[in-house]
Design an enzyme around this catalytic site. Structure first.
Site, PDB file in Angstrom:
ATOM      1  N   HIS A 156      -5.343   9.723   0.172  1.00 23.19           N
ATOM      2  CA  HIS A 156      -5.129   8.982   1.422  1.00 23.19           C
ATOM      3  C   HIS A 156      -5.286   9.913   2.623  1.00 23.19           C
ATOM      4  O   HIS A 156      -4.422   9.994   3.506  1.00 23.19           O
ATOM      5  CB  HIS A 156      -3.729   8.367   1.418  1.00 23.19           C
ATOM      6  CG  HIS A 156      -3.575   7.171   2.315  1.00 23.19           C
ATOM      7  ND1 HIS A 156      -3.338   7.277   3.657  1.00 23.19           N
ATOM      8  CD2 HIS A 156      -3.622   5.846   2.052  1.00 23.19           C
ATOM      9  CE1 HIS A 156      -3.224   6.050   4.169  1.00 23.19           C
ATOM     10  NE2 HIS A 156      -3.391   5.170   3.221  1.00 23.19           N
ATOM     11  N   HIS A 200       3.836  -2.233   3.122  1.00 27.54           N
ATOM     12  CA  HIS A 200       3.893  -0.905   2.505  1.00 27.54           C
ATOM     13  C   HIS A 200       5.221  -0.732   1.765  1.00 27.54           C
ATOM     14  O   HIS A 200       6.282  -0.963   2.375  1.00 27.54           O
ATOM     15  CB  HIS A 200       3.751   0.188   3.577  1.00 27.54           C
ATOM     16  CG  HIS A 200       2.408   0.197   4.248  1.00 27.54           C
ATOM     17  ND1 HIS A 200       2.096  -0.669   5.272  1.00 27.54           N
ATOM     18  CD2 HIS A 200       1.296   0.942   4.011  1.00 27.54           C
ATOM     19  CE1 HIS A 200       0.840  -0.443   5.652  1.00 27.54           C
ATOM     20  NE2 HIS A 200       0.331   0.526   4.906  1.00 27.54           N
ATOM     21  N   HIS A 226      -6.267   3.162  -4.094  1.00 24.46           N
ATOM     22  CA  HIS A 226      -6.107   3.448  -2.658  1.00 24.46           C
ATOM     23  C   HIS A 226      -6.385   4.933  -2.405  1.00 24.46           C
ATOM     24  O   HIS A 226      -5.736   5.539  -1.557  1.00 24.46           O
ATOM     25  CB  HIS A 226      -4.697   3.051  -2.228  1.00 24.46           C
ATOM     26  CG  HIS A 226      -4.512   2.847  -0.742  1.00 24.46           C
ATOM     27  ND1 HIS A 226      -5.440   2.259   0.071  1.00 24.46           N
ATOM     28  CD2 HIS A 226      -3.474   3.174   0.077  1.00 24.46           C
ATOM     29  CE1 HIS A 226      -4.996   2.233   1.317  1.00 24.46           C
ATOM     30  NE2 HIS A 226      -3.808   2.792   1.352  1.00 24.46           N
ATOM     31  N   ASP A 242       0.818  -1.217   0.000  1.00 21.25           N
ATOM     32  CA  ASP A 242       0.000   0.000   0.000  1.00 21.25           C
ATOM     33  C   ASP A 242       0.855   1.272   0.000  1.00 21.25           C
ATOM     34  O   ASP A 242       2.019   1.258   0.401  1.00 21.25           O
ATOM     35  CB  ASP A 242      -0.870   0.039   1.268  1.00 21.25           C
ATOM     36  CG  ASP A 242      -2.040  -0.930   1.196  1.00 21.25           C
ATOM     37  OD1 ASP A 242      -2.031  -1.812   0.326  1.00 21.25           O
ATOM     38  OD2 ASP A 242      -2.954  -0.795   2.037  1.00 21.25           O
ATOM     39  N   ASP A 243       0.211   2.345  -0.418  1.00 17.32           N
ATOM     40  CA  ASP A 243       0.678   3.734  -0.250  1.00 17.32           C
ATOM     41  C   ASP A 243       1.743   4.190  -1.252  1.00 17.32           C
ATOM     42  O   ASP A 243       2.254   5.290  -1.146  1.00 17.32           O
ATOM     43  CB  ASP A 243       1.190   4.009   1.175  1.00 17.32           C
ATOM     44  CG  ASP A 243       0.103   3.835   2.225  1.00 17.32           C
ATOM     45  OD1 ASP A 243      -1.029   3.504   1.842  1.00 17.32           O
ATOM     46  OD2 ASP A 243       0.389   4.029   3.411  1.00 17.32           O
TER      47      ASP A 243
HETATM   48 ZN   LIG Z   1      -2.685   3.205   3.074  1.00 14.04          ZN
END
Ligand SMILES: [Zn+2]
Length: 247
Positions: free
Chosen positions: A123, A214, A119, A69-70
């Site tokens: 965020h 991540h 995502h 993620d991210d």
């Molecule tokens: Zn995230």
């Protein structure tokens, strides 16, 4: 748990309060219990409280999914090199604004055959407090960036921080996304201790696990190096999230 459970709980509270002749303390107790249940439900994606998130794959074989993620970030190319060396495909849940910062890395993720998920655009730390229309905008704008930079469309969505609530549930439905959670958390954004992260991931691993990582630090890269050795040792193969979704 679904909405009717709230109603039942609410009715139960009322009966309970009634039988105690409307005592303030009983009322307060019920109110606090009710609030605690809702807050807990919003933050623990595994409960599927407001949204039915996919948290694992039903499978009989030893396989797990690596999800990142991210990103994309400055660290992502290292992750991609490592995955390539090991001939492993993963799933990347990318942030729209990060794609705008690292468009070539985003294109490389796609070119190397990994799966992509939405995502949100930014965020936001306020994700849990945004209106439905603002949430829809967050998801749609991320879609637009993905289409523009990578000529890619995805129906996969991972909620930032794993937070879901009725507004987010509506936004997911309106944008026709599938909500993807996890059942193995690495806590790699919270703890600095690589060994601890490694232990946390490997301890909870089961057939069909979806692992949350991540691609945002050297630390997680180091954990991934060891994790890939572990998976090889234990004869785990890997799957990408699109393989679970039947469309
Ligand atoms: Zn995230």
């Amino acid at each position: 748990m679904k909405h009717y459970s709230f109603i039942l709980f609410y009715l139960f509270c009322n009966v309970f309060i009634y039988s105690f002749q409307g005592s303030f303390w009983v009322y307060l107790f019920c109110f606090l219990m009710f609030s605690a249940v809702i807050v807990w439900g919003s933050f623990d994606i595994r409960l599927g409280y407001f949204v039915n998130s996919i948290t694992h794959k039903r499978t009989k074989i030893k396989e797990v999914a690596l999800t990142f993620d991210d990103g994309p970030t400055e660290f992502t190319p290292k992750f991609l090199d490592l995955l390539k060396e090991n001939n492993i495909k993963a799933t990347f849940f990318c942030i729209g604004k990060q794609i705008e910062k690292h468009p070539e890395t985003f294109q490389r993720i796609i070119a190397e055959g990994h799966t992509i998920g939405n995502h949100t655009l930014s965020h936001s730390n306020n994700t849990g407090f945004l209106s439905t229309s603002k949430m829809i905008e967050e998801i749609k704008k991320c879609d637009e960036v993905m289409l523009k930079v990578g000529n890619l469309k995805t129906n996969l969505y991972r909620p930032p921080f794993g937070v879901t609530n009725p507004n987010i549930a509506k936004a997911i439905k309106k944008t026709h996304k599938k909500s993807i959670g996890w059942n193995v958390r690495s806590l790699d954004t919270i703890t600095e201790d690589e060994k601890k992260i490694y232990r946390k991931v490997t301890k909870g691993l089961k057939k069909g696990s979806i692992i949350l990582l991540h691609d945002t630090s050297e630390k997680t890269y180091n954990v991934l190096v060891d994790l890939l050795v572990f998976l090889k040792d234990k004869k785990y193969s890997t799957f990408t999230i699109d393989s679970i979704i039947k469309n």
